[in-house]
Write a protein that holds these residues in place. Structure first.
Motif, mmCIF file in Angstrom:
data_model
loop_
_atom_site.group_PDB
_atom_site.id
_atom_site.type_symbol
_atom_site.label_atom_id
_atom_site.label_comp_id
_atom_site.label_asym_id
_atom_site.label_seq_id
_atom_site.Cartn_x
_atom_site.Cartn_y
_atom_site.Cartn_z
ATOM 1 N N ALA A 131 -8.402 6.765 -11.618
ATOM 2 C CA ALA A 131 -9.861 6.739 -11.556
ATOM 3 C C ALA A 131 -10.312 5.467 -10.864
ATOM 4 C CB ALA A 131 -10.447 6.811 -12.961
ATOM 5 N N ALA A 132 -11.543 5.493 -10.373
ATOM 6 C CA ALA A 132 -12.173 4.318 -9.777
ATOM 7 C C ALA A 132 -13.682 4.465 -9.955
ATOM 8 C CB ALA A 132 -11.805 4.189 -8.304
ATOM 9 N N VAL A 133 -14.413 3.404 -9.631
ATOM 10 C CA VAL A 133 -15.858 3.403 -9.829
ATOM 11 C C VAL A 133 -16.572 2.823 -8.611
ATOM 12 C CG1 VAL A 133 -15.783 3.352 -12.345
ATOM 13 C CG2 VAL A 133 -15.658 1.210 -11.093
ATOM 14 N N PHE A 134 -17.843 3.219 -8.449
ATOM 15 C CA PHE A 134 -18.672 2.682 -7.364
ATOM 16 C C PHE A 134 -20.134 2.679 -7.779
ATOM 17 C CE2 PHE A 134 -18.417 7.208 -6.614
ATOM 18 C CZ PHE A 134 -19.596 7.605 -5.986
ATOM 19 N N MET A 187 -28.554 -8.485 -4.521
ATOM 20 C CA MET A 187 -27.227 -9.068 -4.765
ATOM 21 C C MET A 187 -26.942 -9.272 -6.249
ATOM 22 S SD MET A 187 -25.281 -9.472 -2.163
ATOM 23 C CE MET A 187 -24.108 -10.729 -2.592
ATOM 24 N N HIS A 188 -27.935 -9.577 -7.032
ATOM 25 C CA HIS A 188 -27.710 -9.889 -8.440
ATOM 26 C C HIS A 188 -28.369 -8.847 -9.340
ATOM 27 C CE1 HIS A 188 -25.980 -13.548 -6.995
ATOM 28 N NE2 HIS A 188 -27.068 -13.787 -6.307
ATOM 29 N N SER A 189 -28.195 -7.598 -8.959
ATOM 30 C CA SER A 189 -28.845 -6.503 -9.692
ATOM 31 C C SER A 189 -27.995 -5.958 -10.832
ATOM 32 C CB SER A 189 -29.191 -5.368 -8.722
ATOM 33 O OG SER A 189 -28.017 -4.883 -8.087
ATOM 34 N N GLY A 190 -26.791 -6.499 -11.012
ATOM 35 C CA GLY A 190 -25.931 -6.040 -12.100
ATOM 36 C C GLY A 190 -24.821 -5.115 -11.646
ATOM 37 N N GLN A 191 -24.431 -5.223 -10.383
ATOM 38 C CA GLN A 191 -23.416 -4.311 -9.849
ATOM 39 C C GLN A 191 -22.070 -4.439 -10.558
ATOM 40 O OE1 GLN A 191 -23.098 -4.249 -5.611
ATOM 41 N NE2 GLN A 191 -25.262 -3.818 -5.347
ATOM 42 N N GLU A 192 -21.586 -5.664 -10.749
ATOM 43 C CA GLU A 192 -20.256 -5.811 -11.350
ATOM 44 C C GLU A 192 -20.246 -5.357 -12.803
ATOM 45 O OE1 GLU A 192 -18.779 -9.733 -10.418
ATOM 46 O OE2 GLU A 192 -18.134 -9.040 -8.442
ATOM 47 N N SER A 193 -21.310 -5.622 -13.548
ATOM 48 C CA SER A 193 -21.338 -5.148 -14.936
ATOM 49 C C SER A 193 -21.441 -3.624 -14.981
ATOM 50 C CB SER A 193 -22.479 -5.798 -15.726
ATOM 51 O OG SER A 193 -23.732 -5.439 -15.203
ATOM 52 N N THR A 194 -22.119 -3.027 -14.012
ATOM 53 C CA THR A 194 -22.195 -1.564 -13.943
ATOM 54 C C THR A 194 -20.816 -0.979 -13.655
ATOM 55 O OG1 THR A 194 -24.488 -1.643 -13.200
ATOM 56 C CG2 THR A 194 -23.278 0.390 -12.763
ATOM 57 N N SER A 204 -16.337 -5.150 -4.293
ATOM 58 C CA SER A 204 -15.662 -6.157 -5.100
ATOM 59 C C SER A 204 -14.327 -5.594 -5.565
ATOM 60 C CB SER A 204 -16.527 -6.533 -6.313
ATOM 61 O OG SER A 204 -16.410 -5.558 -7.329
ATOM 62 N N PRO A 205 -13.483 -6.405 -6.186
ATOM 63 C CA PRO A 205 -12.218 -5.896 -6.706
ATOM 64 C C PRO A 205 -12.412 -4.818 -7.769
ATOM 65 C CG PRO A 205 -12.198 -8.288 -6.667
ATOM 66 C CD PRO A 205 -13.583 -7.861 -6.358
ATOM 67 N N TYR A 206 -13.609 -4.774 -8.398
ATOM 68 C CA TYR A 206 -13.857 -3.798 -9.458
ATOM 69 C C TYR A 206 -14.169 -2.404 -8.911
ATOM 70 C CZ TYR A 206 -14.488 -8.243 -11.848
ATOM 71 O OH TYR A 206 -14.313 -9.516 -12.327
ATOM 72 N N GLY A 207 -14.596 -2.325 -7.667
ATOM 73 C CA GLY A 207 -14.914 -1.029 -7.086
ATOM 74 C C GLY A 207 -15.806 -1.174 -5.863
ATOM 75 N N ALA A 208 -16.115 -0.052 -5.252
ATOM 76 C CA ALA A 208 -16.973 -0.041 -4.072
ATOM 77 C C ALA A 208 -18.426 -0.209 -4.511
ATOM 78 C CB ALA A 208 -16.801 1.275 -3.314
#
Length: 195
Positions: free
Chosen positions: A100-103, A109-116, A149-153
């Motif tokens: 699995a992966a996430v996007f 830029m600081h809208s909460g992408q990595e936490s999402t 990012s490394p967490y996903g697209a």
């Protein structure tokens, strides 16, 4: 051997759908079959282009990539509601051992992408899926000044609208390829009884 990878996403304005399309290209380039699916929102118009997912497709997939716009650092409620209705799949282990992966996409830029991205990985891990990220050996991750990012697209809409930057596109294609390659390896191992 061809594997089918579900790209399950929710998109209101098209940016998350643009990422889904780039992921599908990566899956095709790696020899897989992308299956673009969406969920219906509570009062929100979702993508009208792709079919709504059904639970049989979920059970039969070889891998899954989950996408959502940022909602205060979390996935859209329509996707959360979908996962809350997958208890039977979870009890039966229907997604266990599949990649699995996430996007995601957000307005700034600081809208909460990595936490999402991290939050979307939680139900996938509960289902026993193998979570794939984008390694730093992917040049787009090191060069991006917007999304990915490394967490996903991911995609940052500010100044670009729903149009992906080159690095966002490259990272999404790379993630689609990565999930497909992992899905093929895991499917082969299961069929040979080595997993």
């Amino acid at each position: 051997m061809s594997v089918n990878i579900i790209i399950l996403y929710y998109s209101r304005h098209g940016a998350t759908q643009a990422l889904a399309d780039a992921l599908a290209e990566g899956i095709l380039k790696a020899g897989g079959e992308p299956l673009l699916r969406t969920v219906t929102g509570a009062g929100d118009p979702a993508s009208q282009r792709d079919l709504t997912i059904n639970k049989d497709e979920l059970k039969q997939c070889d891998g899954l990539i989950l996408g959502s716009p940022v909602r205060f650092g979390h996935m859209a409620s329509a996707l959360q509601q979908f996962w809350e209705q997958t208890s039977i799949s979870w009890l039966k282990g229907e997604l266990e051992g599949k990649p699995a992966a996430v996007f995601t996409s957000g307005s700034s830029m600081h809208s909460g992408q990595e936490s999402t991205l991290l939050a979307m990985g939680v139900p996938l891990l509960h289902h026993g899926m193998v979570l794939c990220g984008i390694p730093y050996t992917e040049p787009a991750i090191q060069q991006t000044v917007s999304g990915a990012s490394p967490y996903g697209a991911s995609h940052v809409e500010h100044g670009h609208g729903k149009q992906l930057t080159d690095h966002e596109y490259q990272a999404a294609v790379a993630l689609g390829k990565r999930v497909t390659v992992v899905a093929e390896a895991l499917k082969t191992a299961r069929e040979q009884g080595t997993l």
